[in-house]
Design an enzyme around this catalytic site. Structure first.
Site, PDB file in Angstrom:
ATOM      1  N   GLY A 133       0.836  -1.390  -0.199  1.00 58.88           N
ATOM      2  CA  GLY A 133       0.090  -0.152  -0.020  1.00 58.88           C
ATOM      3  C   GLY A 133       0.785   1.054  -0.077  1.00 58.88           C
ATOM      4  NE  ARG A 142      -1.124  -4.799  -0.387  1.00 57.80           N
ATOM      5  CZ  ARG A 142      -2.104  -3.837  -0.009  1.00 57.80           C
ATOM      6  NH1 ARG A 142      -2.985  -3.623  -0.852  1.00 57.80           N
ATOM      7  NH2 ARG A 142      -1.890  -2.920   0.756  1.00 57.80           N
ATOM      8  CG  ASP A 202       4.308  -7.936   7.310  1.00 58.17           C
ATOM      9  OD1 ASP A 202       3.545  -7.247   6.596  1.00 58.17           O
ATOM     10  OD2 ASP A 202       3.913  -9.005   7.751  1.00 58.17           O
ATOM     11  CB  THR A 235       2.717   0.243   6.275  1.00 57.61           C
ATOM     12  OG1 THR A 235       1.530   0.049   6.695  1.00 57.61           O
ATOM     13  CG2 THR A 235       3.773  -0.107   7.435  1.00 57.61           C
ATOM     14  CG  ASP A 261      -1.637  -0.779   8.213  1.00 60.69           C
ATOM     15  OD1 ASP A 261      -2.614   0.350   7.965  1.00 60.69           O
ATOM     16  OD2 ASP A 261      -1.636  -1.712   7.483  1.00 60.69           O
ATOM     17  CG  ASP A 301       1.281  -3.357  10.443  1.00 63.56           C
ATOM     18  OD1 ASP A 301       2.132  -2.795   9.614  1.00 63.56           O
ATOM     19  OD2 ASP A 301       0.432  -4.042   9.835  1.00 63.56           O
ATOM     20  NE  ARG A 304      -2.735  -5.066   5.732  1.00 61.14           N
ATOM     21  CZ  ARG A 304      -3.199  -5.211   4.338  1.00 61.14           C
ATOM     22  NH1 ARG A 304      -3.895  -6.183   4.189  1.00 61.14           N
ATOM     23  NH2 ARG A 304      -2.753  -4.466   3.475  1.00 61.14           N
TER      24      ARG A 304
END
Ligand code: F6P
Length: 327
Positions: A15, A76, A107, A130, A132, A134, A176
């Site tokens: 993303g 992706r 990741d 990202t 996120d 995360d 996510r």
């Protein structure tokens, strides 16, 4: 150890996130500073397979530090998950003489870089990009700061309507499987509740809290829902709650991809510039197959294989803040 890297490739993968362009700029300019040639690989691993590789010079990255998205585009790639796809990609890189990669992404992108090294010995450095946040091995990821500021601006506007109409709003934010965006933005907009995947959501408890709020003359409610909450997104959770509050108008707002766009914040530009610079230095120093991140405001390296989704590490103090300050 220093390597003999002469030509590197840089790409964005997964993303898009605001600040990726600032990072590309830092990579290209640091490479130029060290007389290393730099190539941009378009559309992530898919462009590597389709040989969409372009030379990047300092002037090519002028005036992009402030732009959202990624000038290299991103994707992706399913094909890169196959051995055949990776073979084609490796042949293309070898034709260009590219001997090191800078991969800006999450990741999944780092796993790709590690497998690629294992099979084809082209080393990579990962940079966390990202919204996120995360990933293990870094306190921040490129794009997160801009995204939470975007969310805060959006929810502040929603609160105007919530307040004017005495409504209850369920606002869904991205992330996510992680609740970092929800928790930081939720506290910052004074949300009445924040529902995240890292903690169990009890619908009965939420209903009781809203009820108690109304008893204390709280006339509008903002419930921030992380998209990955185990009770569902904002639509599903609103359905479970609103039946109990027939007298209150309820609305759902799913913020969606606006959270990924826009001009990067100062913090994201700074982070992206530092990480882009450190990634090229690392390749030169022979620090290969690491993710470069930031921990306690210092550059930190984590082996690519360990730079995976962060285990639930939500700050307990922040959770407590929501509880106390939303009263
Ligand atoms: O990883 C970034 C992210 O925006 C997540 O927060 C979200 O779940 C996902 O990507 C959405 O992906 P797509 O743009 O493919 O719909």
């Amino acid at each position: 150890m220093t390597t003999n890297i002469k030509r590197i490739g840089v790409m964005t993968s997964g993303g898009d996130a605001p600040g990726m362009n600032a990072c590309i700029r830092a990579v290209v300019r640091t490479a130029a500073f060290h007389q290393i040639e730099c190539y941009g690989i378009m559309r992530g691993y898919q462009g590597m397979i389709e040989n969409e590789i372009i030379k990047l010079e300092s002037k090519d990255v002028a005036n992009i530090i402030q732009r959202g998205g990624t000038i290299l585009k991103t994707s992706r790639s399913e094909m890169f998950m196959t051995k055949e796809g990776r073979q084609i990609a490796a042949d293309n890189l070898k034709n260009f003489g590219i001997d090191g990669l800078v991969v800006i992404g999450g990741d999944g992108s780092f796993r790709g870089a590690q497998v690629f090294y294992d099979e084809h010995k082209i080393p990579g450095i990962g940079i966390p990009g990202t919204i996120d946040k995360d990933l293990a091995g870094t306190d921040f990821t490129i794009g997160y700061d801009t995204a939470i500021n975007t969310v805060v601006q959006a929810i502040d506007k929603i609160r105007d309507t919530a307040d004017s109409h005495n409504r209850m709003f369920f606002v869904e934010v991205m992330g996510r499987d992680a609740g970092f965006i929800a928790l930081s933005s939720g506290i910052s907009v004074g949300a009445e509740a924040v529902l995240i995947p890292e903690t169990k959501t009890y619908i009965d408890e939420l209903i009781a809290n809203i009820e108690s709020g109304y008893k204390r003359k709280k006339l509008c409610h903002i419930i921030v829902v992380a998209e990955g909450d185990e009770e569902g997104g904002a639509v599903q959770i609103a359905e479970k709650v609103k039946a109990k509050f027939n007298h209150i108008e309820t609305r759902v707002s799913v913020l969606g991809h606006m959270q990924r766009g826009g001009s990067p914040s100062c913090n994201d530009r700074l982070l992206a510039s530092r990480l882009g610079h450190a990634a090229v230095d690392a390749l030169i120093d022979g620090k290969l197959n690491y993710m470069v991140g930031i921990i306690n405001d210092k550059i930190a390296f984590t082996p690519l294989a360990k730079a995976n989704k962060q285990q639930p590490q939500i700050n307990e103090e922040l959770l407590r803040l929501v509880e106390v300050l939303s009263a």
